[in-house]
Design an enzyme around this catalytic site. Sequence first.
Site, PDB file in Angstrom:
ATOM      1  N   HIS A   4       0.814  -1.217   0.000  1.00  0.00           N
ATOM      2  CA  HIS A   4       0.000   0.000   0.000  1.00  0.00           C
ATOM      3  C   HIS A   4       0.852   1.275   0.000  1.00  0.00           C
ATOM      4  CE1 HIS A   4       0.276  -0.269   4.370  1.00  0.00           C
ATOM      5  NE2 HIS A   4      -0.589  -1.252   4.451  1.00  0.00           N
ATOM      6  N   HIS A  30      -4.566 -10.548  14.164  1.00  0.00           N
ATOM      7  CA  HIS A  30      -4.742  -9.254  13.481  1.00  0.00           C
ATOM      8  C   HIS A  30      -5.637  -9.449  12.265  1.00  0.00           C
ATOM      9  CE1 HIS A  30      -3.963  -5.387  11.871  1.00  0.00           C
ATOM     10  NE2 HIS A  30      -2.789  -5.582  11.298  1.00  0.00           N
ATOM     11  N   GLU A  89      -6.088  -7.414   9.631  1.00  0.00           N
ATOM     12  CA  GLU A  89      -5.665  -6.880   8.333  1.00  0.00           C
ATOM     13  C   GLU A  89      -5.448  -8.042   7.351  1.00  0.00           C
ATOM     14  OE1 GLU A  89      -2.433  -4.025   8.400  1.00  0.00           O
ATOM     15  OE2 GLU A  89      -3.072  -3.209   6.477  1.00  0.00           O
ATOM     16  N   ASP A 122      -3.557  -8.982   5.030  1.00  0.00           N
ATOM     17  CA  ASP A 122      -2.320  -9.724   4.752  1.00  0.00           C
ATOM     18  C   ASP A 122      -2.181 -10.920   5.700  1.00  0.00           C
ATOM     19  OD1 ASP A 122      -2.067  -7.612   6.603  1.00  0.00           O
ATOM     20  OD2 ASP A 122       0.090  -7.491   6.369  1.00  0.00           O
ATOM     21  N   HIS A 159      -0.922  -3.087  15.069  1.00  0.00           N
ATOM     22  CA  HIS A 159      -1.003  -1.920  14.223  1.00  0.00           C
ATOM     23  C   HIS A 159      -2.442  -1.401  14.045  1.00  0.00           C
ATOM     24  CE1 HIS A 159      -1.118  -1.501   9.510  1.00  0.00           C
ATOM     25  NE2 HIS A 159      -0.932  -0.320   9.990  1.00  0.00           N
ATOM     26  N   ASP A 163       2.448  -8.046  13.699  1.00  0.00           N
ATOM     27  CA  ASP A 163       3.163  -6.983  12.968  1.00  0.00           C
ATOM     28  C   ASP A 163       4.402  -6.479  13.724  1.00  0.00           C
ATOM     29  OD1 ASP A 163       1.710  -6.873  10.623  1.00  0.00           O
ATOM     30  OD2 ASP A 163       0.410  -5.238  11.269  1.00  0.00           O
ATOM     31  N   TYR A 192      10.356  -0.757   8.225  1.00  0.00           N
ATOM     32  CA  TYR A 192       9.018  -1.245   8.567  1.00  0.00           C
ATOM     33  C   TYR A 192       8.436  -0.403   9.715  1.00  0.00           C
ATOM     34  CZ  TYR A 192       5.432  -4.639   9.847  1.00  0.00           C
ATOM     35  OH  TYR A 192       4.236  -5.246  10.118  1.00  0.00           O
ATOM     36  N   HIS A 199       5.727 -10.907   9.559  1.00  0.00           N
ATOM     37  CA  HIS A 199       6.415 -10.582   8.301  1.00  0.00           C
ATOM     38  C   HIS A 199       7.906 -10.829   8.470  1.00  0.00           C
ATOM     39  CE1 HIS A 199       2.986  -8.560   6.456  1.00  0.00           C
ATOM     40  NE2 HIS A 199       2.823  -7.858   7.563  1.00  0.00           N
TER      41      HIS A 199
HETATM   42 FE1  FEO Z   1      -1.151  -4.652   9.935  1.00  0.00          FE
HETATM   43 FE2  FEO Z   1       0.886  -6.992   8.427  1.00  0.00          FE
HETATM   44  O1  FEO Z   1      -0.719  -6.099   8.827  1.00  0.00           O
END
Ligand code: FEO
Length: 387
Positions: A24, A78, A80, A82, A144, A163, A191, A222
């Site tokens: 993004h 989380h 989100e 991803d 996040h 995250d 990051y 990640h």
């Molecule tokens: Fe806040 Fe890796 O998603």
Amino acid sequence: MKAVKLKENIYWVGGIDWDIRSFHGYLTPRGTTYNAYLIIDDKITLVDTVKHYLYDEMLSRIADVIDPSRIDYVVSNHVEMDHSGSLPRIMEVAPQAKIITSPNGEKGLKAHYQGDWDYTVVKSGDTLNLGSRSLSFVQTPMVHWPDNMVTYLAEEKILFSNDAFGQHIASPERFDDQISLGVLLEEAGKYYANIVFPYGSQVQKALETVSTLDIEIIAPSHGIIWRSNIPAILQEYVKWSANETENKVVVVYDTMWGSTEKIARTIGSAFEAKGVSTRIMNLQVSDISDVMPEVLTAKYVCVGSSTLNNNMLPKVSAFLTYMKGLAPKNRIGLAFGSYGWGGQSVGQVEEVLKGAGFELMEQVRLQYIPSQEQLTEVVKKIQEVLE
Ligand code: FEO
């Protein structure tokens, strides 16, 4: 595809996104991973999932260890996408599985997927017995999103941190002692600067909790898993979350005919001569997501723009909007630029810096091509402040 063992009966089963170059808007030249983890006990648990297009990869890694239909629990740290993007499909394979998530996680997952799933909502301090081991949960809102939580497996001393402590790196290596620590900390900093920066106080609360846990492995959602350099990444998070800066300046600008660039280089040399570590970044060639890691550790942020049609240049405007959202604190700003007649850009830049809470140095606003005398005066004024 193969699962990667973290400890006996605990595996990484995530997906590697080799091709992604923009997350993004945040440039990810090294790609990224979405990390999911499988815990085999009396109950079988999947911690997080992967972005939707890597579902098959995750499933094949799970199938390398067990029949995926046997999953009893899916922990969603989380919402989100991803991390939750493959949740609907894993729930088709294991429809009996319970989803373990925070109160905001339940709300978010329902709003995203409308799935008729069996939720168990957990809060900080709650535990879930898996047989010989148990999971405990700590809510970490805004690290996040409001729903974020981390999951701790005490018997194995593993923190599934989602995250937090992540980095965007696609690689065949999974652990921090298998790749360059310099690259790892650089990507962790990028990051943090582009994703986590606004949430320093929430990160500090999370760090307080982490400090009470006995941790051998930090398994983020990640990138690379931390097992040999945990003190190094914790130390960086302590500094970053406290907005601790270095004696460093980042000079960021865009220029029309080179005059604002001249001022940028003059400002840079004035700081450099006073022993301040200096970065000069032209927004025509530097992406805003590459500027932010420099801002993360810089005490001084100088922002320059020529005036175009009574406004600052669009790239400068985009940078300032982005930086303001990421909310660096305890910085000193300086607005500068060259102009032909209106000359509004410098005041506009200064207004944004002021609105973002920066302490301000005297602006530099010069008409047309700055003379050597004017540039000498700029150096003098900056160096007086730095005395
Ligand atoms: Fe806040 Fe890796 O998603």
